[in-house]
Design an enzyme around this catalytic site. Sequence first.
Site, PDB file in Angstrom:
ATOM      1  CG  HIS A 199      -9.040  30.862   1.275  1.00 26.60           C
ATOM      2  ND1 HIS A 199      -8.432  29.826   1.943  1.00 26.60           N
ATOM      3  CD2 HIS A 199      -8.114  31.859   1.224  1.00 26.60           C
ATOM      4  CE1 HIS A 199      -7.200  30.181   2.276  1.00 26.60           C
ATOM      5  NE2 HIS A 199      -6.987  31.402   1.841  1.00 26.60           N
ATOM      6  CG  HIS A 210      -9.882  45.822 -14.077  1.00 27.37           C
ATOM      7  ND1 HIS A 210     -10.875  45.622 -15.008  1.00 27.37           N
ATOM      8  CD2 HIS A 210      -8.735  45.387 -14.652  1.00 27.37           C
ATOM      9  CE1 HIS A 210     -10.369  45.107 -16.103  1.00 27.37           C
ATOM     10  NE2 HIS A 210      -9.059  44.952 -15.919  1.00 27.37           N
TER      11      HIS A 210
END
Length: 243
Positions: free
Chosen positions: A166, A157
């Site tokens: 990446h 979150h």
Amino acid sequence: MRVMDIEADRPKAVIVGTGGHAQVLWAAWQTLQNTPGQVSPLLMGWLEHAGYQGPTHLMDLPVYPETEAGLLALSEQGVWAFYFGIGMVTANPKRWDIFQRVQGYGFTPKTLIHPTAVVDSSAIIGPGCFIGARSVIQPFVKLGAAAIVNTGSIVEHHADMGQNVHVAPGSILCGHSQVGDHSLIGAGAIVLQQVSVGRLAAVGAGSVVLQSVAEGATVVGNPARPVLQGHNRNQMGQESVVS
């Protein structure tokens, strides 16, 4: 409406690149075709650099060179979208340059989300991203354009990923962590909550990042420690690159 009419109305896309990551995207696209209720662009082929000398077809789809003739052939077929299949094995802004160049031809980047991924509806996902199989994107996450959340990774979150980042397979970004543009989080690495990874930085595979990482630094180990300072602009190893 007939099936052929529905097919004709679907947008058409290519995958940029033909290397390992591009083929992972192709496999995810194939899975989407077999998933009820999922609609994705028709895949018409692959786009490679002008000097490409590999096979003319891959997975029974043609490979188009990034030349005037190749781009014209795509436009004549109504192809104006792309999935970004260039991989990233180190912090590398060159991948971002390729992404922007393909957009400059008039192609629109499309995000590809594997049907087994879990993406919360509050997450903000930029264009041209890839979210791999069994990965999890939790509430209020932000992903910049051309980001990769690879197989089995978790972005918790309020985490914030920049452009061209990446997150390699099996990695975890904990809540409220931040990753700057063009950075790499190696396979199985963990970035703890509230920790920031600067732009152009690289976190080695299996590392546990307890403290913020400076721009351009490479860190490895548990706890992660710097091993290289300065911008890391190496090439992408064996990955296919449209150059």
